[in-house]
Design a protein around this motif. Sequence first.
Motif, PDB file in Angstrom:
ATOM      1  N   THR A  41       0.843  -1.189   0.000  1.00 25.46           N
ATOM      2  CA  THR A  41       0.000   0.000   0.000  1.00 25.46           C
ATOM      3  C   THR A  41       0.884   1.246   0.000  1.00 25.46           C
ATOM      4  N   PHE A  96     -10.238  -1.439  -0.797  1.00 26.65           N
ATOM      5  CA  PHE A  96     -10.900  -2.632  -1.299  1.00 26.65           C
ATOM      6  C   PHE A  96     -11.731  -2.378  -2.552  1.00 26.65           C
ATOM      7  N   ASP A  97     -11.581  -1.179  -3.085  1.00 30.01           N
ATOM      8  CA  ASP A  97     -12.088  -0.933  -4.432  1.00 30.01           C
ATOM      9  C   ASP A  97     -11.132  -1.505  -5.476  1.00 30.01           C
ATOM     10  N   GLU A 100      -8.052  -7.053  -2.900  1.00 26.85           N
ATOM     11  CA  GLU A 100      -8.921  -8.103  -2.362  1.00 26.85           C
ATOM     12  C   GLU A 100      -8.874  -8.123  -0.842  1.00 26.85           C
ATOM     13  N   ARG A 101     -10.028  -8.079  -0.223  1.00 21.84           N
ATOM     14  CA  ARG A 101     -10.101  -8.194   1.235  1.00 21.84           C
ATOM     15  C   ARG A 101      -9.715  -9.615   1.646  1.00 21.84           C
ATOM     16  N   GLY A 102      -8.801  -9.723   2.591  1.00 28.02           N
ATOM     17  CA  GLY A 102      -8.386 -11.038   3.075  1.00 28.02           C
ATOM     18  C   GLY A 102      -7.664 -11.886   2.051  1.00 28.02           C
ATOM     19  N   CYS A 124      -6.427  -0.652  10.498  1.00 25.88           N
ATOM     20  CA  CYS A 124      -7.482  -1.668  10.421  1.00 25.88           C
ATOM     21  C   CYS A 124      -7.766  -2.065   8.977  1.00 25.88           C
ATOM     22  N   LEU A 125      -7.717  -1.110   8.067  1.00 21.47           N
ATOM     23  CA  LEU A 125      -7.975  -1.406   6.660  1.00 21.47           C
ATOM     24  C   LEU A 125      -6.903  -2.322   6.077  1.00 21.47           C
ATOM     25  N   ALA A 128      -7.182  -5.786   7.357  1.00 19.33           N
ATOM     26  CA  ALA A 128      -8.300  -6.518   6.764  1.00 19.33           C
ATOM     27  C   ALA A 128      -7.936  -7.146   5.420  1.00 19.33           C
ATOM     28  N   ALA A 129      -6.837  -6.705   4.844  1.00 18.75           N
ATOM     29  CA  ALA A 129      -6.379  -7.287   3.574  1.00 18.75           C
ATOM     30  C   ALA A 129      -5.607  -8.585   3.787  1.00 18.75           C
ATOM     31  N   ARG A 131      -4.643 -12.444   4.941  1.00 14.47           N
ATOM     32  CA  ARG A 131      -5.189 -13.766   5.165  1.00 14.47           C
ATOM     33  C   ARG A 131      -5.067 -14.113   6.658  1.00 14.47           C
TER      34      ARG A 131
END
Length: 256
Positions: A41, A96-97, A100-102, A124-125, A128-129, A131
């Motif tokens: 990121t 997450f636009d 992929e989340r997780g 937190c974001l 959340a990405a 695994r």
Amino acid sequence: MSDPLRPRAALRTAVVWEVLQDALDRRVKATGRQALDVLDTGGGSGNFAVPVARLGHQVTVVDPSPNALFALERRAAEADVADRVRGVQGDAHGLFDVAERGGYDVVLCLCVLEYVDDPAEGVCLVVAALRPEGVLSLLAAGLGGAVLARALAGHFKEARQALDDPNGRWGDGDPVPRRFTADQLTALVEGAGLAVGAVHGVRVFADLVPGVLVDTEPGALEALLKLEEAAAELAAFHSVATQLHVLGETREATEA
């Protein structure tokens, strides 16, 4: 292992790279997969993404700058890893636009947290990405290093202002919107549900040593690099580091 031929600029990234390589190696062994899925990121032009891809991993870089992503594409092509690096335009709030989340084994969040409106939400974001067995590599500006640097430069009022300011800023001309202590960063990581695997001080000495000394004294660069690596793990030096690196791990990863 440290490469004695790395340029002086590598002093800024050597400690983080060593920690990251170790984390990647551990995830490879734990998952049994040679190629991990890595999310970078704010990865810009690929200072970390391209070397990670050269290790064989698949890297997705999210960055708001089209120019940086163009440079990333060129750098990946030159390193012959274009098929393992994907750049997409976006930022932490809209992560997450475009991601992929997780969906990632390792997430890099390097020099991003200083610029987000809400650091807790930002952490937190990116968490959340991950695994369930994921690892977060988080690098942010350190408060103590900025205070020390301003004081050593003779800017004592600015040093005091940075010390007292809730965001660690030394004045209106400060280019960094926010700085952190090690306790603040670890609290953010733990608040997002991760266990703190390690904390390292980055650029403890590199920004304070005169460049001419490092560039002209035989063996000085490698000696300084070894000093940085030795001091990075000592909590006593975290309070004066220019940057702080926190390795966050999901509970499953710590148990693997």
